[in-house]
Scaffold this motif. Structure first.
Motif, PDB file in Angstrom:
ATOM      1  N   THR A  20       5.430  -9.328  17.096  1.00  0.00           N
ATOM      2  CA  THR A  20       5.208  -9.939  17.931  1.00  0.00           C
ATOM      3  C   THR A  20       3.879 -11.537  17.682  1.00  0.00           C
ATOM      4  O   THR A  20       3.151 -10.950  16.651  1.00  0.00           O
ATOM      5  N   ILE A  21       4.450 -12.401  17.398  1.00  0.00           N
ATOM      6  CA  ILE A  21       3.330 -13.451  17.987  1.00  0.00           C
ATOM      7  C   ILE A  21       2.227 -13.091  19.131  1.00  0.00           C
ATOM      8  O   ILE A  21       2.969 -13.122  19.825  1.00  0.00           O
ATOM      9  N   GLU A  22       1.377 -14.130  19.585  1.00  0.00           N
ATOM     10  CA  GLU A  22       0.849 -14.567  20.208  1.00  0.00           C
ATOM     11  C   GLU A  22      -0.689 -15.316  20.843  1.00  0.00           C
ATOM     12  O   GLU A  22      -1.864 -15.560  19.577  1.00  0.00           O
ATOM     13  N   ALA A  23      -1.453 -16.162  21.610  1.00  0.00           N
ATOM     14  CA  ALA A  23      -1.721 -17.485  21.296  1.00  0.00           C
ATOM     15  C   ALA A  23      -2.747 -17.221  22.493  1.00  0.00           C
ATOM     16  O   ALA A  23      -1.887 -16.865  23.686  1.00  0.00           O
ATOM     17  N   TYR A  24      -3.871 -17.128  22.883  1.00  0.00           N
ATOM     18  CA  TYR A  24      -4.627 -16.743  23.698  1.00  0.00           C
ATOM     19  C   TYR A  24      -5.796 -17.761  23.576  1.00  0.00           C
ATOM     20  O   TYR A  24      -6.659 -17.813  22.168  1.00  0.00           O
ATOM     21  N   GLU A  25      -6.911 -17.989  24.386  1.00  0.00           N
ATOM     22  CA  GLU A  25      -7.840 -18.146  24.719  1.00  0.00           C
ATOM     23  C   GLU A  25      -9.255 -16.472  24.715  1.00  0.00           C
ATOM     24  O   GLU A  25      -9.226 -16.206  25.431  1.00  0.00           O
ATOM     25  N   LYS A  26     -10.428 -17.359  24.216  1.00  0.00           N
ATOM     26  CA  LYS A  26     -10.900 -16.138  23.844  1.00  0.00           C
ATOM     27  C   LYS A  26     -12.911 -17.556  23.161  1.00  0.00           C
ATOM     28  O   LYS A  26     -13.310 -18.094  22.768  1.00  0.00           O
ATOM     29  N   ASN A  27     -13.896 -16.166  23.385  1.00  0.00           N
ATOM     30  CA  ASN A  27     -14.660 -16.754  23.268  1.00  0.00           C
ATOM     31  C   ASN A  27     -14.890 -16.015  21.566  1.00  0.00           C
ATOM     32  O   ASN A  27     -15.100 -15.161  21.828  1.00  0.00           O
ATOM     33  N   ILE A  28     -15.300 -16.321  20.553  1.00  0.00           N
ATOM     34  CA  ILE A  28     -15.315 -16.095  19.410  1.00  0.00           C
ATOM     35  C   ILE A  28     -17.389 -16.178  19.508  1.00  0.00           C
ATOM     36  O   ILE A  28     -17.431 -17.339  18.965  1.00  0.00           O
ATOM     37  N   GLU A  29     -18.015 -15.440  18.011  1.00  0.00           N
ATOM     38  CA  GLU A  29     -19.118 -15.916  17.769  1.00  0.00           C
ATOM     39  C   GLU A  29     -18.853 -16.032  15.737  1.00  0.00           C
ATOM     40  O   GLU A  29     -18.072 -15.282  15.192  1.00  0.00           O
ATOM     41  N   VAL A  30     -19.554 -17.615  15.451  1.00  0.00           N
ATOM     42  CA  VAL A  30     -19.237 -18.116  14.146  1.00  0.00           C
ATOM     43  C   VAL A  30     -19.915 -17.727  13.280  1.00  0.00           C
ATOM     44  O   VAL A  30     -20.695 -19.741  13.661  1.00  0.00           O
ATOM     45  N   ASP A  31     -20.844 -17.345  12.334  1.00  0.00           N
ATOM     46  CA  ASP A  31     -22.182 -17.746  12.215  1.00  0.00           C
ATOM     47  C   ASP A  31     -23.253 -18.343  13.018  1.00  0.00           C
ATOM     48  O   ASP A  31     -23.686 -19.407  12.586  1.00  0.00           O
ATOM     49  N   GLY A  32     -23.066 -17.006  13.719  1.00  0.00           N
ATOM     50  CA  GLY A  32     -23.777 -17.248  14.627  1.00  0.00           C
ATOM     51  C   GLY A  32     -23.638 -18.435  16.195  1.00  0.00           C
ATOM     52  O   GLY A  32     -24.668 -18.172  16.267  1.00  0.00           O
ATOM     53  N   ARG A  33     -22.671 -19.201  15.914  1.00  0.00           N
ATOM     54  CA  ARG A  33     -22.616 -19.857  16.688  1.00  0.00           C
ATOM     55  C   ARG A  33     -21.708 -19.372  17.604  1.00  0.00           C
ATOM     56  O   ARG A  33     -20.284 -18.622  17.223  1.00  0.00           O
ATOM     57  N   SER A  34     -21.812 -19.290  19.496  1.00  0.00           N
ATOM     58  CA  SER A  34     -20.533 -18.613  20.178  1.00  0.00           C
ATOM     59  C   SER A  34     -19.829 -20.075  20.073  1.00  0.00           C
ATOM     60  O   SER A  34     -20.419 -20.704  21.180  1.00  0.00           O
ATOM     61  N   LEU A  35     -18.253 -20.153  19.979  1.00  0.00           N
ATOM     62  CA  LEU A  35     -17.841 -20.562  20.533  1.00  0.00           C
ATOM     63  C   LEU A  35     -16.286 -20.276  21.403  1.00  0.00           C
ATOM     64  O   LEU A  35     -16.182 -18.554  20.833  1.00  0.00           O
ATOM     65  N   ARG A  36     -15.675 -21.796  22.141  1.00  0.00           N
ATOM     66  CA  ARG A  36     -14.477 -20.863  22.891  1.00  0.00           C
ATOM     67  C   ARG A  36     -13.461 -21.691  22.255  1.00  0.00           C
ATOM     68  O   ARG A  36     -13.143 -22.548  21.735  1.00  0.00           O
ATOM     69  N   ALA A  37     -12.062 -20.553  22.226  1.00  0.00           N
ATOM     70  CA  ALA A  37     -11.062 -21.304  20.953  1.00  0.00           C
ATOM     71  C   ALA A  37      -9.993 -20.457  21.311  1.00  0.00           C
ATOM     72  O   ALA A  37      -9.820 -19.676  22.383  1.00  0.00           O
ATOM     73  N   ASN A  38      -9.074 -21.046  20.462  1.00  0.00           N
ATOM     74  CA  ASN A  38      -7.616 -20.650  21.065  1.00  0.00           C
ATOM     75  C   ASN A  38      -7.552 -19.695  19.617  1.00  0.00           C
ATOM     76  O   ASN A  38      -8.111 -20.136  18.788  1.00  0.00           O
ATOM     77  N   ILE A  39      -7.102 -18.718  19.766  1.00  0.00           N
ATOM     78  CA  ILE A  39      -6.715 -17.196  19.157  1.00  0.00           C
ATOM     79  C   ILE A  39      -5.054 -17.095  18.962  1.00  0.00           C
ATOM     80  O   ILE A  39      -4.178 -17.365  19.809  1.00  0.00           O
ATOM     81  N   PHE A  40      -4.729 -17.139  16.921  1.00  0.00           N
ATOM     82  CA  PHE A  40      -3.628 -16.979  17.132  1.00  0.00           C
ATOM     83  C   PHE A  40      -3.715 -15.269  16.841  1.00  0.00           C
ATOM     84  O   PHE A  40      -4.291 -15.413  15.173  1.00  0.00           O
ATOM     85  N   ARG A  41      -2.459 -14.606  16.835  1.00  0.00           N
ATOM     86  CA  ARG A  41      -2.421 -13.403  16.439  1.00  0.00           C
ATOM     87  C   ARG A  41      -1.331 -12.896  15.668  1.00  0.00           C
ATOM     88  O   ARG A  41      -0.261 -13.784  16.736  1.00  0.00           O
ATOM     89  N   LEU A  42      -0.773 -13.447  14.281  1.00  0.00           N
ATOM     90  CA  LEU A  42      -0.393 -13.177  13.573  1.00  0.00           C
ATOM     91  C   LEU A  42       0.378 -11.639  13.815  1.00  0.00           C
ATOM     92  O   LEU A  42      -0.239 -10.951  12.176  1.00  0.00           O
ATOM     93  N   GLY A  43       1.246 -10.841  14.797  1.00  0.00           N
ATOM     94  CA  GLY A  43       1.468  -9.113  14.535  1.00  0.00           C
ATOM     95  C   GLY A  43       0.227  -8.742  14.245  1.00  0.00           C
ATOM     96  O   GLY A  43      -0.750  -8.726  14.721  1.00  0.00           O
ATOM     97  N   ARG A  44      -0.091  -7.647  12.994  1.00  0.00           N
ATOM     98  CA  ARG A  44      -1.020  -6.807  13.189  1.00  0.00           C
ATOM     99  C   ARG A  44      -1.729  -7.521  12.071  1.00  0.00           C
ATOM    100  O   ARG A  44      -2.510  -6.450  11.272  1.00  0.00           O
ATOM    101  N   THR A  45      -1.161  -8.989  11.144  1.00  0.00           N
ATOM    102  CA  THR A  45      -1.743  -9.071   9.904  1.00  0.00           C
ATOM    103  C   THR A  45      -2.907  -9.626  10.533  1.00  0.00           C
ATOM    104  O   THR A  45      -3.672 -10.128   8.915  1.00  0.00           O
TER     105      THR A  45
END
Length: 261
Positions: free
Chosen positions: A177-202
């Motif tokens: 399956t694929i899935e899209a959802y919102e989540k707070n993540i940390e990139v290079d020490g920065r906290s971002l609110r982002a849309n996440i796309f999951r491509l199966g388990r890949t």
């Protein structure tokens, strides 16, 4: 028998009559006649009583014969009923023996399956722990229920097996399956609110809410990393496809290297 008895009585009465009317009867003869009459009278009474007792005995005999016939019929019915009960008893004993064998088989299977169920539960926990970090709260909650279930001695092995297999199927389904959802993540020490796309388990990809930045989850480094801006369009399209805002199409996404843990 009645005819014979009647003839005897007639003879007795005739003798009495002759005694009473005989001519020139003396005193001694009168006394003798009286004794004869008494003797005859007593004989008649005895014969009457004997006949009465005989008739009563005949009635009792008939009643006893009828009672005997009834008892014989009842005995026959009881014997048939007993034979039927014996057949039912034999059938019940056969069923009980079959059930006892099944219970013994179930007990043996239980002893063999329980260690397998525990291994599968441990394997499930390893899969979630080493997998991409998606739906973390949901998956951890499922794992917690499995831990409580497998540790509960009051739960049957069949229930434990069913629940563990269900959890494994859910995890396996994520790969298709694929899935899209919102989540707070940390990139290079920065906290971002982002849309996440999951491509199966890949793969996991992110795009900031303003669609100005995109990136992916590097499983080898176990961290989110920024991608070149050229992937912005394809990641935005993938998010729209997962959210069913546009039809499926071919997209170019970087998958990186497969990591075996």
């Amino acid at each position: 028998m009645k005819l014979k008895f009647t003839a005897i009585l007639t003879g007795v009465f005739l003798a009495l009559f002759l005694v009473r009317i005989g001519p020139g009867q003396t005193a001694e003869q009168g006394e003798t006649g009286e004794k004869v009459r008494r003797t005859v009278s007593e004989s008649v009474e005895i014969r009457k009583q004997t006949q009465k007792e005989r008739e009563q005995w005949q009635e009792e005999k008939q009643e006893l014969a009828a009672a005997y016939d009834r008892l014989q019929d009842k005995k026959t019915r009881l014997e048939k009923k007993q034979a039927l009960l014996e057949k039912k008893k034999a059938a019940a004993e056969k069923r009980i023996a079959g059930k006892e064998k099944k219970l013994a088989d179930i007990e043996q299977i239980t002893k063999e399956i329980e260690p397998f169920v525990m291994q599968m539960a441990d394997r499930l926990e390893e899969v979630v722990e080493n997998d991409l970090p998606f739906l973390a709260a949901e998956r951890e909650k499922r794992l917690e229920r499995i831990r409580e279930l497998t540790a509960d001695p009051g739960k049957s092995v069949s229930e434990k097996y069913r629940r563990v297999m269900e959890a494994l199927l859910v995890e396996a389904e994520y790969g298709n399956t694929i899935e899209a959802y919102e989540k707070n993540i940390e990139v290079d020490g920065r906290s971002l609110r982002a849309n996440i796309f999951r491509l199966g388990r890949t793969g996991l990809f992110y795009q900031t809410m303003d669609q100005e930045e995109c990136g992916w989850f590097n499983a080898a480094e176990n961290s989110w990393e920024k991608l070149p801006a050229k992937y912005n369009k394809d990641i935005a399209g993938a998010i729209d496809i997962a959210a069913q805002r546009q039809p499926a199409e071919l997209l170019t996404l970087p998958l990186g290297r497969m990591v075996v843990k």
